[in-house]
Design an enzyme around this catalytic site. Structure first.
Site, PDB file in Angstrom:
ATOM      1  N   ARG A   1      35.887  15.652 -28.913  1.00 28.05           N
ATOM      2  CA  ARG A   1      34.990  16.783 -28.548  1.00 28.05           C
ATOM      3  C   ARG A   1      35.515  18.588 -29.885  1.00 28.05           C
ATOM      4  O   ARG A   1      35.245  18.167 -30.964  1.00 28.05           O
ATOM      5  CB  ARG A   1      35.159  17.434 -27.499  1.00 28.05           C
ATOM      6  CG  ARG A   1      34.567  19.520 -27.073  1.00 28.05           C
ATOM      7  CD  ARG A   1      34.633  20.101 -27.595  1.00 28.05           C
ATOM      8  NE  ARG A   1      35.881  21.538 -27.871  1.00 28.05           N
ATOM      9  CZ  ARG A   1      36.163  22.434 -28.590  1.00 28.05           C
ATOM     10  NH1 ARG A   1      35.435  22.768 -29.180  1.00 28.05           N
ATOM     11  NH2 ARG A   1      37.153  22.930 -28.623  1.00 28.05           N
ATOM     12  N   ASP A   2      37.003  18.400 -30.190  1.00 29.44           N
ATOM     13  CA  ASP A   2      37.422  19.608 -31.245  1.00 29.44           C
ATOM     14  C   ASP A   2      37.244  19.304 -32.405  1.00 29.44           C
ATOM     15  O   ASP A   2      37.116  19.451 -33.231  1.00 29.44           O
ATOM     16  CB  ASP A   2      38.512  20.616 -30.282  1.00 29.44           C
ATOM     17  CG  ASP A   2      39.076  21.762 -31.671  1.00 29.44           C
ATOM     18  OD1 ASP A   2      37.478  22.330 -31.883  1.00 29.44           O
ATOM     19  OD2 ASP A   2      39.572  22.865 -31.552  1.00 29.44           O
TER      20      ASP A   2
ATOM     21  N   HIS B   1      46.299  25.620 -26.893  1.00 31.23           N
ATOM     22  CA  HIS B   1      45.104  24.401 -27.633  1.00 31.23           C
ATOM     23  C   HIS B   1      45.822  24.932 -29.510  1.00 31.23           C
ATOM     24  O   HIS B   1      45.630  26.739 -29.533  1.00 31.23           O
ATOM     25  CB  HIS B   1      44.220  25.015 -27.257  1.00 31.23           C
ATOM     26  CG  HIS B   1      43.285  23.979 -27.971  1.00 31.23           C
ATOM     27  ND1 HIS B   1      43.203  23.266 -28.002  1.00 31.23           N
ATOM     28  CD2 HIS B   1      42.651  24.637 -29.485  1.00 31.23           C
ATOM     29  CE1 HIS B   1      41.462  22.652 -28.834  1.00 31.23           C
ATOM     30  NE2 HIS B   1      41.967  23.914 -29.881  1.00 31.23           N
TER      31      HIS B   1
ATOM     32  N   HIS C   1      46.404  25.511 -33.048  1.00 28.58           N
ATOM     33  CA  HIS C   1      45.885  24.504 -34.701  1.00 28.58           C
ATOM     34  C   HIS C   1      46.851  24.577 -35.578  1.00 28.58           C
ATOM     35  O   HIS C   1      48.018  25.953 -35.528  1.00 28.58           O
ATOM     36  CB  HIS C   1      44.458  25.336 -35.556  1.00 28.58           C
ATOM     37  CG  HIS C   1      43.361  25.006 -34.020  1.00 28.58           C
ATOM     38  ND1 HIS C   1      42.092  24.526 -35.034  1.00 28.58           N
ATOM     39  CD2 HIS C   1      42.924  24.872 -33.025  1.00 28.58           C
ATOM     40  CE1 HIS C   1      41.017  24.152 -33.864  1.00 28.58           C
ATOM     41  NE2 HIS C   1      42.183  24.541 -32.929  1.00 28.58           N
TER      42      HIS C   1
ATOM     43  N   CYS D   1      38.171  22.262 -41.175  1.00 30.00           N
ATOM     44  CA  CYS D   1      36.893  22.247 -41.149  1.00 30.00           C
ATOM     45  C   CYS D   1      36.281  22.124 -42.785  1.00 30.00           C
ATOM     46  O   CYS D   1      37.001  22.134 -43.701  1.00 30.00           O
ATOM     47  CB  CYS D   1      37.289  23.945 -40.960  1.00 30.00           C
ATOM     48  SG  CYS D   1      35.486  24.901 -41.981  1.00 30.00           S
TER      49      CYS D   1
ATOM     50  N   ASN E   1      43.171  20.586 -35.761  1.00 27.98           N
ATOM     51  CA  ASN E   1      44.242  20.519 -34.419  1.00 27.98           C
ATOM     52  C   ASN E   1      45.596  19.872 -34.851  1.00 27.98           C
ATOM     53  O   ASN E   1      45.617  19.218 -35.976  1.00 27.98           O
ATOM     54  CB  ASN E   1      43.489  19.772 -33.180  1.00 27.98           C
ATOM     55  CG  ASN E   1      42.327  20.611 -32.546  1.00 27.98           C
ATOM     56  OD1 ASN E   1      42.655  21.116 -31.867  1.00 27.98           O
ATOM     57  ND2 ASN E   1      41.147  19.816 -32.842  1.00 27.98           N
TER      58      ASN E   1
END
Lengths: 325, 325
Positions: free
Chosen positions: B27-28, B218, B220, B251, B260
């Site tokens: 997902r992410d 979560h 990064h 990105c 992540n």
């Protein structure tokens, strides 16, 4: 409410309010690269001097055949009076190098000794115990020249040839060289395998024995553990860390592999937590860009690819919207 | 002798002996990439399943126009009974998405809500308070379908539009959604600006109020702080962390920027310290290689460029010799 400060206090230490970062880009960062010209090195050091850094590991006096990128060590040392406010040091691996370094005029020497026989043989062609003997002679030589002799313990956590290094083995080497007069100590995670638990173990096996000895850490970020290792060390009061602008020092045979902990990432991390470094992030970015241009490749640091949080301009990260978490 | 275990105990917590990593790569990690095919996603999830990971964030039910890479969410959910031992979850940002997710047959939903109005507007077109209202309705909807509704707080540390997020602001949102029945909570460092001091602050502003609520992080690794943040969280007993194989999630508009926290780097870090994850490093490397091939670019993880320490083959790092420290 547990804070880093209270955690350190619970552990019987004081969380540093200031940290002294030594820039090792010109030596450890460049040693395996294609040689920069003397002019480029001067420009690089000039850019580093503008960051506010107070200590720079500037070169090494080792075999120019083995490390051609630093073969200009003598000439570079002749230029160092351009920056009188910076404390420069140079690495040596043997007695001959120490003599050449002192003859060149640099007085802060770092004698690197491997904690493991495998690395000692590969790096200096000696056993550990032979390296300790050499170290005694080098410390004596440096002191007779009124210099400072630091000892750096390479493979202090793991050896690429011999495997894990026991803290007791490191402590044994340190004790012999402290008795011989070593002025300061740096523990090096040569291959970037240290983790916070082992950082605590090793530092506590050594620091309590020599409360007046400055003990620093030289960390590589090869496995993304360096910053966590810094945190562990901060919690027991360590204030001296090596770092290289741009994360220089990756192995050219493993493209993209991280090298030294990046100065700008460490500065951002510490300053964000209110731990002062005296180092300006913008100027560090400029020094990194300069050397990236010289090497013609991108840097390894995280901050070379994003803005620091401190003073970050809001509304510049629109790409993070749309279900971004 | 201070150890991580004793530090945690001094802080009134227990250092985890096991950590539960949720894989968020599908997902992410993929949401901003060129869309993989359904077959590629199945192959990727199959590779992840072989790592031993127990929880996977598999997709999101959001606007297919905004996130075309995950437009196949419904179809992907139809495939999930291939892996009955894995707990899958899907992200939603609004009521419509929640309805579609439940209709597709997934029962663990993650409702993402921004802690700051700037990000809430950009991400979901609502204010924070409007998002809280929507959250209440979604929790109710999920519970009526006998599902689990997790709440993820985006921009829990900093907002790219509004600046720093106060822990009290996060705590206020959490309290409203816990009252509404939220089953678990994840605090997200959306733009990778958290540092260990702020991780401690935020977690302690929330966890003591809800001792029975599972609270995960979560993180990064945009600024190379994620692993230090993990360490801080471990010291106060946190056991739930999101991570993405290969550090996916950078990105695409900032090439090379870290995404992540990388699953393999986290696993190496934890397992090396004796904290078990149940995740096999070799299998993680294979899953990473697979997705790197699909995306046709190298991964962001440190371990994709070197070997783990655990079980590392000695004498394979000869490049580190010759004054290497």
């Amino acid at each position: 409410m547990i804070t880093l400060k209270s955690l350190a206090e619970l552990a019987g230490h004081k969380l540093p309010t200031a940290v002294d970062i030594r820039e090792v880009g010109p030596r450890d960062g460049l040693q395996l690269e294609e040689a920069l010209s003397l002019e480029q090195k001067i420009e690089f050091i000039d850019a580093l001097a503008r960051t506010g850094v107070r200590r720079i590991e500037v070169t090494s006096f080792v075999s120019p055949t083995a490390v051609p990128a630093l073969a200009d060590a003598h000439d570079l040392v002749q230029e160092l009076d351009r920056w009188p406010h910076i404390e420069f040091c140079a690495l040596v691996a043997g007695y001959g190098g120490a003599k050449r370094a002192l003859a060149a005029g640099i007085t802060h020497l770092q004698y690197v000794i491997s904690a493991s026989d495998g690395h000692a043989q590969a790096n200096a062609g000696k056993t550990v115990q032979e390296s300790v003997h050499a170290g005694r002679a080098i410390i004596d030589l440096v002191h007779r020249s009124s210099g400072i002799c630091e000892v750096i313990i390479a493979t202090a956590f793991d050896c690429p040839f011999d495997g894990p290094t026991e803290p007791a083995q490191v402590a044994g080497i340190v004790s012999q060289l402290v008795v011989a007069g070593a002025d300061r100590l740096t523990l090096a995670d040569t291959i970037g395998t240290a983790t916070p638990d082992r950082v605590l173990d090793l530092l506590q096996a050594i620091r309590p024995l020599y409360p007046d000895l400055a003990v620093g850490l030289h960390l590589h970020n090869t496995r993304d553990t360096a910053m966590a290792n810094v945190l562990a060390a901060l919690l027991i009061g360590v204030t001296d860390f090596d770092a290289a602008v741009g994360g220089l020092g990756g192995c050219p045979f493993a493209p993209g592999a991280s090298g030294n902990l990046a100065t700008e990432d460490l500065v951002n991390f510490l300053e964000d937590m209110g731990i002062s470094t005296g180092i300006d992030l913008d100027a560090t970015g400029e020094a990194g860009s300069l050397v990236a241009g010289f090497l013609d490749r991108p840097l390894n640091s995280a901050l070379s690819k994003c803005s620091p949080r401190i003073g970050f301009t809001y509304a510049t990260h629109r790409n993070h919207s749309l279900t971004g978490i």
